[in-house]
Motif scaffolding. Structure first.
Motif, PDB file in Angstrom:
ATOM      1  N   ALA A 150       4.245   0.792 -20.072  1.00 41.71           N
ATOM      2  CA  ALA A 150       2.830   0.614 -21.179  1.00 41.71           C
ATOM      3  C   ALA A 150       1.554   0.537 -19.745  1.00 41.71           C
ATOM      4  N   ASP A 151       2.278   0.038 -18.888  1.00 43.55           N
ATOM      5  CA  ASP A 151       0.726  -0.186 -17.768  1.00 43.55           C
ATOM      6  C   ASP A 151       0.815   0.834 -17.053  1.00 43.55           C
ATOM      7  N   ARG A 173      -8.179   3.949 -11.926  1.00 43.51           N
ATOM      8  CA  ARG A 173      -6.883   4.998 -12.033  1.00 43.51           C
ATOM      9  C   ARG A 173      -5.780   4.814 -11.808  1.00 43.51           C
ATOM     10  N   TYR A 174      -5.362   4.825 -12.447  1.00 45.04           N
ATOM     11  CA  TYR A 174      -3.647   4.974 -12.182  1.00 45.04           C
ATOM     12  C   TYR A 174      -3.311   6.342 -11.146  1.00 45.04           C
ATOM     13  N   ARG A 175      -2.263   5.925 -10.141  1.00 46.03           N
ATOM     14  CA  ARG A 175      -2.386   6.873  -8.927  1.00 46.03           C
ATOM     15  C   ARG A 175      -1.020   7.627  -9.234  1.00 46.03           C
ATOM     16  N   ALA A 176      -1.350   8.831  -9.910  1.00 46.92           N
ATOM     17  CA  ALA A 176       0.449   9.637 -10.286  1.00 46.92           C
ATOM     18  C   ALA A 176       0.621  10.789  -9.337  1.00 46.92           C
ATOM     19  N   GLY A 177       1.998  10.908 -10.129  1.00 43.47           N
ATOM     20  CA  GLY A 177       2.918  11.456  -8.621  1.00 43.47           C
ATOM     21  C   GLY A 177       4.287  10.397  -8.554  1.00 43.47           C
ATOM     22  N   ALA A 181      -0.883   0.705 -25.561  1.00 42.31           N
ATOM     23  CA  ALA A 181      -0.118   0.361 -24.296  1.00 42.31           C
ATOM     24  C   ALA A 181      -1.262  -0.813 -23.667  1.00 42.31           C
ATOM     25  N   LEU A 182      -2.274  -1.305 -24.182  1.00 41.27           N
ATOM     26  CA  LEU A 182      -2.365  -2.389 -23.355  1.00 41.27           C
ATOM     27  C   LEU A 182      -1.929  -3.636 -24.396  1.00 41.27           C
TER      28      LEU A 182
END
Length: 480
Positions: free
Chosen positions: A147-148, A17-21, A196-197
């Protein structure tokens, strides 16, 4: 039996998961864990902490969720609940549903106005709203060159899907329209994720997932564009001088085997995309990894695309171990789990199995529809095929006897269906190209019992011959 289990065909996107915020694109209060969503409509309706809602409460809530932030009139709710003539107490029944739903969601969650009832909840508390919001933010991230981060956010967004949208309202027109729109956005999100990848340079994921997208929805032109860009990726790195026609993982997924328009076959390291050696002077239009991937069947189509010449090669050396000709235009191919046989399907709907050691062939009767998908069961006993007329057929893998054919329910013209076995069972997952996926219980006795339930009577001899051709005709209903 038919039960709706998941939604449209495509990649089940899961991962880190991408860390949001981090900045304004994410928003100050963005939340990333899909488990915290309050109302879920991207699959069977669920509400956190609600227990089991009654059927009418579920229908009312799902109806309001098709257009959150906008009023849904009482007449529309009557139509969703009863379709035809509502009872005299319809207004009181709807009011009772709203009262109960407010107890679960909070008094301000459903507002009443002269125009009807309006669902008002934060975007993050409704999975469909959150999905749309995240896809919108991804487009901005891609514009900013992130993109990442876009790929991570799309992975999270796609993980929100658990089945067909608004499955509780399959026959209500506004829900069908809303579900269709969301399903289309899901397909776009899958494609955005691959893009995006690719932009992020994550080539290994792109190479495998771009092919999956094309197979899952081969009629979507942009997916072919993504696959073409995958080949361009390799050319841009000065690895090849021509286009890639066929691509598959081999040698335990450590390498990629590729066929090019120069009539050569090449092996490259799957991580670095560097050649393992000199190209083999073998033309490859399609290829099928066999067994552990140390060997593969490469297929060269004739100039008029009506037949093919196949070769089984040693992937490391390029040595041809066996070869032969097949009088069909191949549309799908798959290796048996033990690597002894390759099954090939053609555009006329017939199947051929080829013994890779001896070249011996066995051919089936024709289905009369182009086969797009083939899969072996884990034990190698059965084959399942999916065709462009929506038919999914079960075959004895040894004799190629047709054991039965089913057609998923659909509205309008038939649409193609992909099919594969579920785990190590003989049950089949069927992904209809209209965005729904079903589970086929292939046990003969249970299938017959289901036939009785669906028809409400014994099947006619004609129906039996069409759907259960390999079974002797008999009564399937108790007392029939």
């Amino acid at each position: 039996m038919w039960i709706s289990v998941v939604t449209s065909a495509g990649i089940a996107a899961v991962g880190t998961r991408y860390r949001a915020g981090i900045d304004r694109v994410d928003g100050a209060s963005a939340r990333c864990d899909s488990e915290r969503v309050g109302i879920r409509v991207l699959g069977p309706l669920t509400v956190d902490g609600s227990g089991d809602l009654g059927r009418r409460d579920r229908v009312v809530l799902a109806s309001l969720a098709t257009n959150p932030g906008h009023p849904v009139s009482a007449d529309q709710l009557f139509d969703a609940l009863w379709s035809e003539l509502p009872p005299a107490s319809a207004s009181k029944i709807v009011q009772g549903c709203v009262v109960r739903l407010r107890k679960v969601l909070g008094r301000g969650a459903i507002q009443t106005s002269p125009h009807g009832y309006t669902l008002r909840l934060p975007t993050e508390d409704v999975d469909s709203l959150r999905f749309e919001d995240q896809v919108g933010r991804v487009r901005e991230l891609l514009t900013l060159g992130e993109a990442d981060r876009a790929a991570y956010l799309l992975t999270d967004a796609l993980a929100l899907w658990r089945g067909a949208a608004f499955v509780d309202l399959e026959s209500w027109e506004p829900a069908v329209a809303a579900g269709t729109r969301l399903s289309e956005l899901r397909l776009e999100a899958e494609e955005l994720r691959i893009d995006a990848l690719r932009r992020a340079g994550r080539y290994r994921e792109v190479l495998s997932e771009a092919q999956v997208l094309v197979r899952a929805a081969s009629l979507r032109e942009y997916r072919w564009v993504l696959l073409a860009r995958t080949g361009k990726l390799i050319r841009d790195r000065d690895l090849l001088d021509d286009d890639v026609l066929a691509l598959a993982y081999v040698n335990g997924d450590r390498d990629l085997l590729m066929g090019t328009t120069l009539g050569q076959t090449i092996v490259v390291d799957a991580e670095t995309l560097r050649p393992r050696g000199e190209p083999f002077d073998i033309a490859t239009h399609k290829l099928v990894p066999i067994g552990d991937g140390s060997t593969a069947m490469v297929q060269e189509e004739s100039a008029d695309v009506t037949s093919l010449h196949w070769r089984v090669i040693d992937v490391s050396t390029g040595e041809v171990l066996s070869e032969g000709d097949l009088a069909m235009r191949p549309t799908a191919s798959v290796s048996s789990p033990d690597g002894s046989t390759v099954a090939v399907a053609g555009d006329t709907g017939d199947l051929t199995t080829i013994d890779v050691s001896t070249g011996d062939e066995r051919r089936s009767t024709s289905l009369g529809a182009k086969v797009l998908w083939l899969d072996y069961s884990d034990d190698g006993e059965l084959l399942v095929s999916g065709a462009d007329d929506g038919g999914v057929s079960l075959w004895d893998a040894t004799t190629l006897d047709l054991l039965g054919t089913v057609y998923p329910p659909h509205l309008g013209d038939p649409v193609p269906a992909a099919a594969q076995f579920i785990g190590d069972s003989h049950d089949v997952a069927i992904a209809s190209y209209d965005g729904k996926v079903y589970q086929w219980d292939t046990d003969v006795d249970r299938a017959m019992d289901f036939a009785c339930q669906m028809a409400g009577r014994d099947l006619t001899k004609k129906e039996w011959d069409e759907f259960l051709p390999a079974q002797p005709y008999r009564s399937v209903c108790p007392g029939g």
